[in-house]
Design a protein around this motif. Structure first.
Motif, PDB file in Angstrom:
ATOM      1  N   ALA A 158       0.844  -1.192   0.000  1.00 24.71           N
ATOM      2  CA  ALA A 158       0.000   0.000   0.000  1.00 24.71           C
ATOM      3  C   ALA A 158       0.881   1.244   0.000  1.00 24.71           C
ATOM      4  CB  ALA A 158      -0.914  -0.005   1.230  1.00 24.71           C
ATOM      5  N   GLU A 159       0.243   2.373  -0.245  1.00 25.90           N
ATOM      6  CA  GLU A 159       0.873   3.691  -0.171  1.00 25.90           C
ATOM      7  C   GLU A 159       2.161   3.776  -0.990  1.00 25.90           C
ATOM      8  OE1 GLU A 159       1.312   4.840   3.902  1.00 25.90           O
ATOM      9  OE2 GLU A 159      -0.747   4.294   4.417  1.00 25.90           O
ATOM     10  N   PRO A 160       2.093   3.497  -2.302  1.00 25.42           N
ATOM     11  CA  PRO A 160       3.305   3.558  -3.125  1.00 25.42           C
ATOM     12  C   PRO A 160       3.855   4.977  -3.221  1.00 25.42           C
ATOM     13  CG  PRO A 160       1.355   3.357  -4.513  1.00 25.42           C
ATOM     14  CD  PRO A 160       0.894   3.155  -3.096  1.00 25.42           C
ATOM     15  N   GLU A 161       5.166   5.095  -3.180  1.00 22.52           N
ATOM     16  CA  GLU A 161       5.858   6.381  -3.310  1.00 22.52           C
ATOM     17  C   GLU A 161       7.036   6.214  -4.269  1.00 22.52           C
ATOM     18  OE1 GLU A 161       5.081   8.271   1.144  1.00 22.52           O
ATOM     19  OE2 GLU A 161       6.985   7.278   0.695  1.00 22.52           O
ATOM     20  N   VAL A 162       7.258   7.242  -5.088  1.00 27.35           N
ATOM     21  CA  VAL A 162       8.368   7.246  -6.046  1.00 27.35           C
ATOM     22  C   VAL A 162       9.374   8.302  -5.618  1.00 27.35           C
ATOM     23  CG1 VAL A 162       9.021   7.742  -8.428  1.00 27.35           C
ATOM     24  CG2 VAL A 162       6.986   6.375  -7.950  1.00 27.35           C
ATOM     25  N   ARG A 163      10.662   7.979  -5.762  1.00 24.62           N
ATOM     26  CA  ARG A 163      11.740   8.907  -5.409  1.00 24.62           C
ATOM     27  C   ARG A 163      11.998   9.853  -6.579  1.00 24.62           C
ATOM     28  NH1 ARG A 163      14.173  10.304  -0.551  1.00 24.62           N
ATOM     29  NH2 ARG A 163      16.320  11.007  -0.912  1.00 24.62           N
ATOM     30  N   ALA A 164      11.929  11.142  -6.327  1.00 26.13           N
ATOM     31  CA  ALA A 164      12.201  12.143  -7.362  1.00 26.13           C
ATOM     32  C   ALA A 164      12.604  13.446  -6.692  1.00 26.13           C
ATOM     33  CB  ALA A 164      10.972  12.368  -8.248  1.00 26.13           C
ATOM     34  N   GLY A 165      13.617  14.105  -7.256  1.00 25.54           N
ATOM     35  CA  GLY A 165      14.054  15.384  -6.716  1.00 25.54           C
ATOM     36  C   GLY A 165      14.540  15.305  -5.295  1.00 25.54           C
ATOM     37  N   GLY A 166      15.085  14.160  -4.915  1.00 27.68           N
ATOM     38  CA  GLY A 166      15.620  14.008  -3.572  1.00 27.68           C
ATOM     39  C   GLY A 166      14.587  13.749  -2.503  1.00 27.68           C
ATOM     40  N   ASP A 167      13.326  13.471  -2.893  1.00 28.04           N
ATOM     41  CA  ASP A 167      12.282  13.237  -1.896  1.00 28.04           C
ATOM     42  C   ASP A 167      11.349  12.150  -2.415  1.00 28.04           C
ATOM     43  OD1 ASP A 167      10.920  13.478   0.426  1.00 28.04           O
ATOM     44  OD2 ASP A 167      10.262  15.553   0.110  1.00 28.04           O
ATOM     45  N   TRP A 168      10.515  11.624  -1.506  1.00 33.44           N
ATOM     46  CA  TRP A 168       9.535  10.604  -1.870  1.00 33.44           C
ATOM     47  C   TRP A 168       8.188  11.269  -2.127  1.00 33.44           C
ATOM     48  CZ3 TRP A 168      10.989   5.828  -3.011  1.00 33.44           C
ATOM     49  CH2 TRP A 168      12.198   5.346  -2.498  1.00 33.44           C
ATOM     50  N   HIS A 169       7.512  10.842  -3.207  1.00 32.70           N
ATOM     51  CA  HIS A 169       6.234  11.426  -3.608  1.00 32.70           C
ATOM     52  C   HIS A 169       5.180  10.318  -3.719  1.00 32.70           C
ATOM     53  CE1 HIS A 169       8.201  15.278  -4.632  1.00 32.70           C
ATOM     54  NE2 HIS A 169       9.201  14.490  -5.024  1.00 32.70           N
ATOM     55  N   ARG A 170       4.068  10.529  -3.075  1.00 27.10           N
ATOM     56  CA  ARG A 170       2.970   9.551  -3.081  1.00 27.10           C
ATOM     57  C   ARG A 170       2.401   9.415  -4.489  1.00 27.10           C
ATOM     58  NH1 ARG A 170      -0.754   7.842   0.877  1.00 27.10           N
ATOM     59  NH2 ARG A 170      -1.932   6.106  -0.032  1.00 27.10           N
ATOM     60  N   VAL A 171       2.052   8.188  -4.866  1.00 28.77           N
ATOM     61  CA  VAL A 171       1.515   7.888  -6.188  1.00 28.77           C
ATOM     62  C   VAL A 171       0.095   7.373  -6.021  1.00 28.77           C
ATOM     63  CG1 VAL A 171       1.781   6.486  -8.263  1.00 28.77           C
ATOM     64  CG2 VAL A 171       3.805   7.320  -7.065  1.00 28.77           C
ATOM     65  N   GLY A 172      -0.875   8.081  -6.585  1.00 28.38           N
ATOM     66  CA  GLY A 172      -2.254   7.615  -6.573  1.00 28.38           C
ATOM     67  C   GLY A 172      -2.465   6.513  -7.593  1.00 28.38           C
ATOM     68  N   HIS A 173      -3.673   5.939  -7.623  1.00 32.49           N
ATOM     69  CA  HIS A 173      -3.906   4.801  -8.513  1.00 32.49           C
ATOM     70  C   HIS A 173      -3.749   5.176  -9.978  1.00 32.49           C
ATOM     71  CE1 HIS A 173      -6.230   1.793 -10.824  1.00 32.49           C
ATOM     72  NE2 HIS A 173      -5.656   0.971  -9.981  1.00 32.49           N
ATOM     73  N   THR A 174      -4.268   6.317 -10.391  1.00 32.64           N
ATOM     74  CA  THR A 174      -4.140   6.729 -11.794  1.00 32.64           C
ATOM     75  C   THR A 174      -2.677   6.885 -12.181  1.00 32.64           C
ATOM     76  OG1 THR A 174      -6.281   7.863 -11.705  1.00 32.64           O
ATOM     77  CG2 THR A 174      -4.782   8.483 -13.489  1.00 32.64           C
ATOM     78  N   GLU A 175      -1.895   7.521 -11.303  1.00 28.56           N
ATOM     79  CA  GLU A 175      -0.468   7.695 -11.569  1.00 28.56           C
ATOM     80  C   GLU A 175       0.259   6.342 -11.541  1.00 28.56           C
ATOM     81  OE1 GLU A 175      -2.178   9.392  -9.309  1.00 28.56           O
ATOM     82  OE2 GLU A 175      -2.307  11.337 -10.338  1.00 28.56           O
ATOM     83  N   LEU A 176      -0.200   5.438 -10.680  1.00 35.13           N
ATOM     84  CA  LEU A 176       0.417   4.112 -10.621  1.00 35.13           C
ATOM     85  C   LEU A 176       0.214   3.358 -11.935  1.00 35.13           C
ATOM     86  CD1 LEU A 176       1.849   1.863  -9.026  1.00 35.13           C
ATOM     87  CD2 LEU A 176      -0.403   1.173  -8.151  1.00 35.13           C
ATOM     88  N   VAL A 177      -0.979   3.446 -12.506  1.00 31.13           N
ATOM     89  CA  VAL A 177      -1.246   2.795 -13.790  1.00 31.13           C
ATOM     90  C   VAL A 177      -0.310   3.343 -14.860  1.00 31.13           C
ATOM     91  CG1 VAL A 177      -2.951   2.545 -15.641  1.00 31.13           C
ATOM     92  CG2 VAL A 177      -3.627   2.201 -13.242  1.00 31.13           C
ATOM     93  N   LYS A 178      -0.132   4.661 -14.892  1.00 31.06           N
ATOM     94  CA  LYS A 178       0.778   5.264 -15.868  1.00 31.06           C
ATOM     95  C   LYS A 178       2.211   4.798 -15.643  1.00 31.06           C
ATOM     96  CE  LYS A 178      -2.008   9.484 -16.410  1.00 31.06           C
ATOM     97  NZ  LYS A 178      -2.065  10.951 -16.163  1.00 31.06           N
ATOM     98  N   LEU A 179       2.618   4.760 -14.379  1.00 29.26           N
ATOM     99  CA  LEU A 179       3.976   4.315 -14.054  1.00 29.26           C
ATOM    100  C   LEU A 179       4.191   2.868 -14.504  1.00 29.26           C
ATOM    101  CD1 LEU A 179       5.981   4.945 -10.856  1.00 29.26           C
ATOM    102  CD2 LEU A 179       5.604   2.592 -11.572  1.00 29.26           C
ATOM    103  N   VAL A 180       3.225   1.989 -14.226  1.00 26.46           N
ATOM    104  CA  VAL A 180       3.349   0.587 -14.616  1.00 26.46           C
ATOM    105  C   VAL A 180       3.470   0.468 -16.130  1.00 26.46           C
ATOM    106  CG1 VAL A 180       2.153  -1.634 -14.701  1.00 26.46           C
ATOM    107  CG2 VAL A 180       2.187  -0.317 -12.566  1.00 26.46           C
ATOM    108  N   ALA A 181       2.647   1.218 -16.861  1.00 27.34           N
ATOM    109  CA  ALA A 181       2.702   1.159 -18.319  1.00 27.34           C
ATOM    110  C   ALA A 181       4.062   1.623 -18.844  1.00 27.34           C
ATOM    111  CB  ALA A 181       1.576   1.999 -18.921  1.00 27.34           C
TER     112      ALA A 181
END
Length: 501
Positions: A65-88
């Motif tokens: 749960a609560e996926p986060e992506v590392r960017a710009g030196g910090d962790w950013h929460r990823v919602g479901h829509t953004e997660l689908v884009k990331l997976v693709a």
């Protein structure tokens, strides 16, 4: 082990947020299993490197749960829509291929979950524990990218027939002209569902399937090969399989075609499967006849259909439960034990180690004996296994079902058959039950007992299994992304918790 609770709270929390969490968990399971590289480290969150080099971290293990992506030196929460884009994006990089349909399917699955959660808030779960277990699966397949997708159709087209919404509904009764009827095996139970006019045979239909194929059937209705006879005067309950219904008064299961993609396949009763049904079911029935352990097979007795709509209108008759249960025992769906439902004996076990040993004694020996002595490869995964429990909640019998998924060693290579059995029984089934049990009962290590149970069986494959560092994990995300046939199975190595240390 930290528990990530995705169960719907009772405080009216936002349905959209809960739907996002439910839909993200199996999608993350697929992504992390199939294309991500786990990085060293401990703590509340686990970190992975994706094919692009991006870092992703999640909370929890069994249901991330609560996926986060590392960017710009910090962790950013990823919602479901953004997660689908990331997976693709990651899959395009990993495979070199594009897929425009699967992301839509992932969104459809999430939206279906939202509709199901909203519907469940207005309905009551069935009192029967067996039906409650069958209708409990809001998450569904825990390692599929879109386990609740319903073909992209409008909610109103499928929600009245959804087991997860605690649906029940009458069957449509059709009459098929006698010269157009095709059937094999024992279909007498169908004739008891109603009456047909002279020159016709009764054929029940799933109302959703009838809507889906209405245009194709119009000529048959017009020329009298097919007539409508109303509906049954009683409801049937959809089980976890969606297209398989249970009528508890008659203790009867009926499996229908459903021209909708659910997980990896369009759920139609395919002609080639129906034509080999009797051979397969006979072989499995023989494997379970006279078993001292008391394990049971819910046989697929026969099928009936119309010659002009062989697959579209096929209905399969399956054995009921009652004469296969010990006195006073209650059948429960194994997948429901993993998902959780009110009254689950897995969660309530006062001696979880003893409960687990009893579970293993009921489930493992029949599957291994069928393989070793009869050349039968059961599809013994969570949705095809029922576990009967006594009044104290202790497992006392396993029941297996679905001849369509069974393989015979007369038709497949033994190594391939064993790999399939290990995936279904160990990876898909025992691993999930063990994880759920350990989550509910912290401190329990379920794997020594599993090793002992497997080691009792004299198969040449068992020592190799117990020593192997890996188990075969099915790649549902990559299968769907690459457009593989729904019946395909491709595996990647997963860490083996059974391995001796």
């Amino acid at each position: 082990m930290e528990r990530v609770d995705l169960k719907p709270p009772s405080d009216g929390a936002d349905v959209g947020a809960r739907a996002d969490a439910y839909a993200a968990a199996p999608l993350l399971n697929c992504l992390l299993r199939e294309v991500a590289e786990p990085l060293a480290g401990t703590g509340e969150r686990r970190t992975y490197r994706l094919p692009s080099g991006r870092l992703l971290r999640v909370r929890g293990e069994r249901r991330p749960a609560e996926p986060e992506v590392r960017a710009g030196g910090d962790w950013h929460r990823v919602g479901h829509t953004e997660l689908v884009k990331l997976v693709a994006e990651e899959l395009r990089r990993h495979t070199g291929r594009s897929n425009g349909d699967l992301p839509t399917e992932m969104i459809d699955s999430r939206d279906a979950v939202a509709a199901l959660l909203a519907a469940r808030s207005r309905t009551t779960a069935p009192e029967d524990p067996y039906l409650r277990s069958e209708q409990s699966l809001i998450t569904g397949h825990p390692h599929h990218p879109a386990p609740k997708a319903r073909g992209g159709g409008p909610v109103a087209s499928w929600l009245p027939y959804a087991p997860e919404a605690h649906a029940r509904f009458p069957l449509v009764l059709l009459g098929v002209r006698e010269d157009e009827v095709v059937e094999e095996g024992d279909t007498a139970a169908l004739d008891a569902l109603g009456g047909a006019p002279p020159g016709y045979r009764l054929l029940p239909a799933h109302p959703w399937q009838l809507d889906l194929v209405a245009r194709d059937l119009a000529p048959a209705f017009a020329d009298g090969r097919l007539v409508r006879l109303g509906t049954t005067g009683f409801p049937a309950w959809p089980t976890a399989a969606v297209r398989t219904l249970y009528e508890p008064v008659r203790d009867l299961f009926l499996k229908f075609s459903l021209d909708v993609r659910i997980t990896n396949d369009v759920r139609r009763l395919w002609r080639h499967d129906l034509l080999r049904l009797r051979r397969t079911d006979t072989a499995v029935t023989a494997a379970f006849t006279g078993r001292a352990t008391g394990a049971a097979w819910l046989g697929d007795r026969g099928y009936r259909t119309a010659r002009f709509a062989f697959e579209e209108l096929a209905v399969l008759v399956r054995d009921g439960l009652r004469d296969r249960l010990p006195p006073g025992a209650t059948a429960l769906l194994a997948a429901g034990l993993v998902e959780g439902f009110e009254g689950s004996p897995l969660a309530a076990a006062t001696d979880p180690a003893a409960w687990w040993e009893a579970y293993l004694r009921q489930v493992v020996p029949p599957a291994l004996t069928a393989f070793a002595e009869h050349g039968v490869v059961l599809e013994a995964h969570l949705q095809n296994t029922l576990v009967a429990v006594d009044a104290a909640g202790t497992p006392v019998r396993a029941l297996f079902r679905d001849a369509e998924g069974v393989k015979l060693l007369a038709d497949v290579d033994r190594a391939a058959g064993w790999e399939r059995l290990v995936y279904c029984l160990v990876v898909n089934h025992l691993t999930e039950i063990a994880a759920a049990l350990a989550e509910h009962h912290p401190g329990l290590d379920p794997w020594p007992a599993a090793r002992r149970e497997l080691a009792r069986h004299d198969l040449p494959e068992i020592p190799v299994l117990l020593a192997s560092p890996t188990l075969p994990g099915k790649t549902n995300l990559l299968l769907r992304w690459t457009g593989a046939d729904g019946a395909d199975a491709r595996y990647l190595p997963l860490p083996n918790p059974l391995a001796r240390t």
